[in-house]
Design an enzyme around this catalytic site. Structure first.
Site, short mmCIF file in Angstrom:
data_model
loop_
_atom_site.label_atom_id
_atom_site.label_comp_id
_atom_site.label_asym_id
_atom_site.label_seq_id
_atom_site.Cartn_x
_atom_site.Cartn_y
_atom_site.Cartn_z
N ASN A 1 0.88 -1.17 0.00
CA ASN A 1 0.00 0.00 0.00
C ASN A 1 0.92 1.22 0.00
O ASN A 1 1.46 1.61 1.04
CB ASN A 1 -0.89 -0.05 1.25
N LYS B 1 3.17 0.70 3.25
CA LYS B 1 2.78 -0.33 4.21
C LYS B 1 2.84 -1.67 3.49
O LYS B 1 2.46 -1.75 2.31
CB LYS B 1 1.32 -0.11 4.66
N ARG C 1 -2.47 -2.00 -3.56
CA ARG C 1 -3.68 -1.22 -3.38
C ARG C 1 -3.63 -0.01 -4.31
O ARG C 1 -2.63 0.72 -4.32
CB ARG C 1 -3.78 -0.74 -1.94
N HIS D 1 -12.94 2.53 -0.01
CA HIS D 1 -12.90 1.48 1.03
C HIS D 1 -13.49 0.17 0.51
O HIS D 1 -13.97 -0.66 1.29
CB HIS D 1 -13.72 1.87 2.28
N HIS E 1 -18.08 1.25 7.87
CA HIS E 1 -16.61 1.29 8.03
C HIS E 1 -16.28 2.62 8.69
O HIS E 1 -16.27 3.67 8.04
CB HIS E 1 -15.93 1.14 6.66
N GLY F 1 -13.49 4.38 10.40
CA GLY F 1 -12.09 4.54 10.77
C GLY F 1 -11.80 6.02 10.85
O GLY F 1 -12.68 6.82 11.18
N ARG G 1 -12.58 15.02 7.84
CA ARG G 1 -13.40 15.42 6.67
C ARG G 1 -14.85 15.64 7.09
O ARG G 1 -15.38 14.90 7.90
CB ARG G 1 -13.37 14.32 5.61
N GLY H 1 -11.38 1.21 12.96
CA GLY H 1 -10.95 1.65 14.29
C GLY H 1 -12.07 2.05 15.24
O GLY H 1 -12.14 1.55 16.36
N GLU I 1 -8.14 -5.46 5.10
CA GLU I 1 -8.00 -5.06 3.70
C GLU I 1 -6.82 -5.76 3.04
O GLU I 1 -6.87 -6.11 1.86
CB GLU I 1 -7.87 -3.53 3.61
#
Ligand code: ADP
Length: 416
Positions: free
Chosen positions: A19, A26, A101, A190, A218, A220, A251, A340, A394
């Site tokens: 990613n 990552k 990704r 996502h 989702h 997070g 956001r 999360g 993911e």
């Protein structure tokens, strides 16, 4: 998660998932024969004077090194060295593929794609739709291909799972010619998480995926909801960009588009300032100065009014989407929380669904508070609609899609 009784030996079974962000990479090396994470890690601050590589071997302690990672090539070389030190070198014949990704697949990519020059050119053409993400993803792909030329590489798109949305859900009601000229429509993001979690929910309920309708939340730092009918996405809350929909860490989510006009005409903001305001200084952080739900709860419990309002605005938006997607689906078998906040914040789960018994939605307070890392039900045993918590994965979804595409068959095990 169902683990296979036997492991086929005709294919290599390791998949490296990458990613790549603009200044970070990552990674996870996953063995698809059983699902073990052989190694996980993060290279960060790439291109800065001091970069860091954190590498964690399966069952081992993290190894943290400060390095001079001048670019993605230096970062991926350092990752390869760490893997070699663990006898997991990328030159091993056991490496089956590398799965990348990619954030935006536009209308072109409705499924993962084996990467070749044509696919790279198509991803490049989508850069205007994801100017921050797709270039970083491309850099990661190009670098990984140059370093591992013999290894099949696959792009897995965040948008692909949502490409099944009916046209009436994907369209904004703006002039069609203008929208089409600029590829303005709702794409959703996502997607790998929504795909994984909706499948895992059906497995948790012991129902066929084809006959399970799920609202996936989702939650997070970024947050999105989706309505999934029989494994197929029929609506999702993010749109042209990940700004639309739920309240997020930084956001705004949904707002009257005229807010943008007002900020420009009346307040004299530039487009870049509005972008910064709505993407980085809004959401929970804009409402109360914190974007971590743990901190917001602590402050709220101490009577802080800004934290209380932030919590209420956040939860109210989640509840509105649950109601909207209930109507979109007609029949709902499960509402599933993930990521999360969704996996950890019992207070958010309880508040978002409180008072919805009339819709068959109930959260059992004891089950909701039980700390667990596993997929689980938090509704009472006799509830009409299951309420579930499913940890998202993911990386496993990207690895699974990559493996399936390269070998044109099911992975040796079915991730749940
Ligand atoms: P990302 O979108 O960055 O992948 P995550 O899914 O990791 O985000 O979610 C990060 C967020 O999860 C944090 O900002 C925090 O608000 C929330 N979070 C993490 N752990 C907890 C917890 N124990 N209780 C409440 N919220 C949590």
């Amino acid at each position: 998660m169902t683990v296979p009784s036997s492991v086929p030996d005709r294919h290599p079974t390791r998949v490296l998932v990458l990613n790549s962000g603009s200044s970070s990479v990552k990674y996870q090396l996953i063995d698809m024969a059983g699902g073990a994470r052989l190694a996980t890690g993060l290279a960060e601050r790439i291109g800065e004077s001091a970069s860091w590589l954190t590498h964690t071997p399966d069952g081992g302690e993290p190894r943290v090194r400060q390095l001079a990672l001048t670019d993605h090539e230096a970062a991926l070389k350092a990752v390869a060295e760490e893997l070699s030190a663990d006898r997991l070198g990328l030159d091993s014949p056991r490496l089956a593929a590398i799965g990348h990704r990619v954030v935006h697949g536009g209308q072109r990519f409705t499924a993962p794609a084996v990467i070749d020059e044509e696919v790279l050119a198509q991803i490049e053409r989508l850069v205007p739709l994801a100017p921050l993400h797709n270039p970083a993803n491309l850099t990661g792909i190009r670098t990984a291909r140059a370093l591992n030329p013999g290894v099949p590489q696959v792009a897995v798109f965040d948008t692909a799972f949502h490409s099944t949305m009916p046209e009436y859900a994907a369209r904004y009601a703006v002039d069609v010619a203008t929208a089409d000229a600029h590829r303005i429509r709702r794409y959703g993001f996502h997607g790998t998480s929504h795909a994984y979690v909706s499948r895992a929910t059906a497995e948790l309920l012991g129902r066929p995926l084809e006959d399970t309708n799920t609202i996936v939340l989702h939650l997070g730092n970024g947050a999105s909801a989706s309505a999934v009918a029989g494994g197929v996405c029929v609506d999702t809350s993010m749109g042209l960009t990940p700004l639309e929909g739920l309240v997020m860490g930084t956001r705004s989510g949904d707002l009257d588009p005229a807010v943008v006009l007002h900020l420009s005409r009346v307040a004299g903001y530039s487009i870049d300032e509005i972008d910064d305001l709505l993407n980085r200084r809004s959401g929970l952080v804009g409402l109360c100065g914190d974007n971590d739900m743990r901190e917001i709860r602590r402050r709220r419990d101490e009577g802080d009014p800004a934290a209380r309002l932030a919590f209420e605005v956040y939860v109210h938006r989640v509840r509105k989407y649950v109601g909207a997607y209930y109507a979109v689906l007609g029949r709902v078998d499960a509402v599933t929380f993930t990521a999360g906040v969704g996996e950890n914040a019992a207070a958010v789960r309880g508040a978002a669904l409180s008072g919805l018994e009339g819709l068959g939605l109930e959260v059992d307070p004891v089950r909701n508070e039980e700390p667990s890392r596993r997929a689980r039900l938090i509704s009472p045993p006799d509830a009409r609609v299951a309420v579930a918590v499913v940890p998202t994965d993911e990386e496993m979804e990207i690895a699974t899609q990559t493996y399936r595409l390269v070998f044109d068959e099911s992975a040796p095990f079915e991730p749940g």
